[in-house]
Enzyme design. Structure first.
Site, mmCIF file in Angstrom:
data_model
loop_
_atom_site.group_PDB
_atom_site.id
_atom_site.type_symbol
_atom_site.label_atom_id
_atom_site.label_comp_id
_atom_site.label_asym_id
_atom_site.label_seq_id
_atom_site.Cartn_x
_atom_site.Cartn_y
_atom_site.Cartn_z
ATOM 1 C CG LEU A 8 13.019 -1.096 3.732
ATOM 2 C CD1 LEU A 8 13.425 -2.291 2.164
ATOM 3 C CD2 LEU A 8 14.058 -0.972 4.621
ATOM 4 N NE ARG A 15 9.390 5.083 -12.293
ATOM 5 C CZ ARG A 15 8.465 4.265 -11.959
ATOM 6 N NH1 ARG A 15 7.825 3.787 -12.675
ATOM 7 N NH2 ARG A 15 9.085 3.265 -11.123
ATOM 8 C CE LYS A 22 9.396 6.704 -4.154
ATOM 9 N NZ LYS A 22 9.076 5.962 -5.238
ATOM 10 C CG ASN A 169 6.972 -8.681 -2.453
ATOM 11 O OD1 ASN A 169 6.722 -9.057 -0.992
ATOM 12 N ND2 ASN A 169 8.899 -8.693 -3.079
ATOM 13 C CB ALA A 362 -20.094 44.447 7.458
HETATM 14 C C1 UD1 Z 1 10.500 -3.989 -4.654
HETATM 15 C C2 UD1 Z 1 10.334 -5.925 -4.344
HETATM 16 C C3 UD1 Z 1 9.741 -6.566 -5.515
HETATM 17 C C4 UD1 Z 1 8.247 -5.774 -5.454
HETATM 18 C C5 UD1 Z 1 8.377 -3.989 -5.278
HETATM 19 C C6 UD1 Z 1 6.750 -3.326 -5.211
HETATM 20 C C7 UD1 Z 1 12.734 -6.289 -4.447
HETATM 21 C C8 UD1 Z 1 14.138 -6.526 -4.402
HETATM 22 N N1 UD1 Z 1 11.633 -6.293 -4.721
HETATM 23 O O1 UD1 Z 1 10.723 -3.580 -5.760
HETATM 24 O O2 UD1 Z 1 9.672 -7.529 -5.939
HETATM 25 O O3 UD1 Z 1 7.218 -6.150 -6.080
HETATM 26 O O4 UD1 Z 1 8.972 -3.638 -3.992
HETATM 27 O O5 UD1 Z 1 6.814 -2.427 -4.952
HETATM 28 O O6 UD1 Z 1 12.545 -6.041 -3.060
HETATM 29 N N2 UD1 Z 1 14.868 0.949 -0.513
HETATM 30 C C9 UD1 Z 1 16.405 1.337 0.324
HETATM 31 N N3 UD1 Z 1 17.578 1.098 -0.246
HETATM 32 C C10 UD1 Z 1 17.696 0.529 -1.507
HETATM 33 C C11 UD1 Z 1 16.735 0.194 -2.361
HETATM 34 C C12 UD1 Z 1 15.362 0.550 -1.895
HETATM 35 O O7 UD1 Z 1 15.440 2.332 1.338
HETATM 36 O O8 UD1 Z 1 18.773 0.168 -1.421
HETATM 37 C C13 UD1 Z 1 13.241 1.663 -0.715
HETATM 38 C C14 UD1 Z 1 12.938 2.727 -1.456
HETATM 39 O O9 UD1 Z 1 13.323 3.935 -1.163
HETATM 40 C C15 UD1 Z 1 11.489 1.865 -1.357
HETATM 41 C C16 UD1 Z 1 11.776 0.318 -1.488
HETATM 42 O O10 UD1 Z 1 12.777 0.287 -0.743
HETATM 43 O O11 UD1 Z 1 10.781 2.827 -0.644
HETATM 44 C C17 UD1 Z 1 11.674 -0.193 -2.973
HETATM 45 O O12 UD1 Z 1 12.853 0.007 -3.401
HETATM 46 P P1 UD1 Z 1 12.487 -0.311 -4.891
HETATM 47 O O13 UD1 Z 1 13.731 0.116 -5.498
HETATM 48 O O14 UD1 Z 1 11.423 0.456 -5.354
HETATM 49 O O15 UD1 Z 1 12.211 -1.500 -5.116
HETATM 50 P P2 UD1 Z 1 11.556 -2.438 -5.930
HETATM 51 O O16 UD1 Z 1 12.215 -2.386 -7.698
HETATM 52 O O17 UD1 Z 1 9.701 -1.593 -6.844
#
Ligand code: UD1
Ligand code: CA
Length: 451
Positions: A8, A15, A22, A169, A362
């Site tokens: 993903l 940020r 990112k 998680n 040199a």
């Molecule tokens: C997620 C987990 C959380 C975990 C944490 C660990 C879920 C709902 N939550 O939260 O339990 O502790 O990661 O770091 O899964 N992404 C997409 N498409 C989307 C949303 C996210 O590709 O629609 C990708 C982001 O680019 C990222 C990853 O998924 O690489 C995680 O997404 P992020 O929004 O950072 O999840 P967290 O809120 O950190």
């Protein structure tokens, strides 16, 4: 059981405060996405899918540069991690096996950890990777009953009691393809963030009576990167680990923390690395070499017994054979340097082939660029290039040939010949003394005038 890898990487990474998506920010000179892909590649997946959204084109080309067979799917709107996996449904339709989901911003999961998840999958429909968090912050919490993972609750939705749980998680999940997509069908977005959470798959699986468990790994493996500060920390973690591995393999790092490595740096045993050396991408160094202080290497190969630096720069395509010496303030680019040849001081060797046993004086420069095109310089074996020779390419200097210091060589020098091209020296007896006297008188006159 065959495995499909899903990464993903559609999120924006607000940020980072950056135009670059990112997941393309580099750790040890490879995009963090590539680190995630490499981690997953340890399971020899039958298929790899990257979910891209923000910066789709750039993410796609970075993914394809690492793995030309990768499937990149677009997630136009980021509606949550379950939605992100859902957009892979079609490209995995005909895949019979397990799906492992990794995050593109969590680059350090180890092969061993992924393998232990695969082992735990034998008795379960879903396996989640968790870790004991020193500071659980906003991570999702894993709610266990013994070995069984009952549910994952996101921080935003958790009660105080649930927030007190420190087993968190990581985001890595392994599940049977068919079960996974069928469970995702039932995931809703009625939660604090209004997102489709992949984490909801766990509770839904338990409701269906399916086996779910969690495997634990060290927190350092699940480090997620959200800011430039965390990016720097991640690079430091990578460097520390890579340096330690090199030292265990028999490489001496005199001041380990000053040596920067790339994700793909390869260095042989009994090589001695002095302080402040930078290894860019695609560097291989054979055993028993010495890389001296303040050298900068990228895209090059250094063979056994060579000595490089101090203050040397090896650029892409520099190929040093055995026992070559490259000294201070020497730049080598796209050039093969033959066995035992020495380029010890203040030289530029670009687009060249140097034979063996040759000495480059040199200040020698290969003038390879005429403003439009690059041309090659070829020098044979056991040749002697006098100091400050300009080799205007294309040009060839034969075996055992010599050039006089200060020569500008524009024509080929045959084997065994000496070429000198510089103005003949004129020596005028007494003239220097006269000039000095004249200057002295001028000075005295001025001094009198200003009194
Ligand atoms: C997620 C987990 C959380 C975990 C944490 C660990 C879920 C709902 N939550 O939260 O339990 O502790 O990661 O770091 O899964 N992404 C997409 N498409 C989307 C949303 C996210 O590709 O629609 C990708 C982001 O680019 C990222 C990853 O998924 O690489 C995680 O997404 P992020 O929004 O950072 O999840 P967290 O809120 O950190
Ligand atoms: Ca989020």
């Amino acid at each position: 059981m065959s495995i499909a890898l899903v990464i993903l990487a559609a999120g924006k990474g607000t940020r980072m405060n950056s135009d670059l998506p990112k997941v393309l920010h580099p750790i040890a000179n490879a995009p963090m996405l590539v680190h995630s892909m490499r981690a997953g590649a340890a399971l020899s997946p039958a298929r790899t899918v990257v979910v891209a959204g923000h910066g789709y084109d750039a993410v796609q080309s970075a993914a394809q540069a690492f793995d030309e067979d990768v499937i990149v799917v677009e997630q136009k709107e980021q509606n949550g991690t379950a939605h992100a996996v859902d957009v892979c449904r079609e490209v995995l339709q005909d895949f019979n096996g397990d799906v492992i989901v990794l995050f593109g911003d969590t680059p350090f999961v180890s092969a061993g950890t992924l393998e232990s998840m695969v082992a735990a999958k034998a008795n379960n429909a879903v396996v989640v990777l968790g870790f004991e968090a020193a500071d659980p912050g906003k991570y999702g919490r894993l709610l266990m009953s013994g070995q069984v993972l009952d549910r994952i609750v996101e921080f935003a939705d958790a009660t105080d009691e649930e927030r007190a749980v420190t087993f968190c998680n990581s985001g890595v999940m392994l599940a049977d393809r068919e079960a996974l997509f069928s469970l995702i069908d039932n995931v809703g977005a009625e939660n604090a963030q209004g997102e489709y959470y992949l984490t909801d798959v766990v509770g839904l699986a338990r409701q269906r009576g399916l086996g779910v468990t969690a495997v634990a790994c060290d927190e350092s493996e699940t480090l997620g990167i959200n800011s430039r500060v965390q990016l720097a920390e991640a690079d430091a973690i990578f460097q520390a680990k890579a340096r330690k591995e090199l030292m265990e393999l028999g490489v001496t790092l005199q001041q380990p923390t000053t040596v920067m490595l790339s994700f793909d740096t390869v260095i042989g045993r009994d090589t001695f690395i002095e302080p402040n050396v930078y290894f860019g991408p695609e560097v291989t160094v054979e055993s028993g070499t010495r890389i001296r202080a303040f050298s900068h290497l990228e895209g090059c190969h250094v063979s056994r017994g060579a000595v490089v630096g101090p203050y040397a720069r090896l650029r892409p395509g520099a190929e040093l054979s055995e026992n070559v010496h490259v000294g201070n303030f020497v730049e080598i680019k796209n050039a093969d340097v033959g066995e035992g040849t020495k380029v010890n001081h203040l030289s530029y060797i670009g687009d060249a082939t140097l034979g063996s046993g040759t000495n480059i004086g040199a200040g020698t420069i290969t003038c390879n660029y005429d403003g439009v095109m690059k041309h090659r310089t070829t020098i044979g074996d056991n040749a002697f290039i006098g100091s400050n020779t300009m080799l205007v390419a294309p040009v060839t200097v034969g075996d055992e040939a010599m050039t006089g210091s200060g020569s500008v060589i524009t024509k080929d020098v045959p084997e065994g010949a000496l070429a000198i091209s510089r103005a003949d020296q004129q020596t005028k007896l007494g003239v220097a003394r006269k000039l000095f006297e004249m200057l002295k008188k001028k000075k005295q006159k001025r001094a009198l005038e200003s009194e």
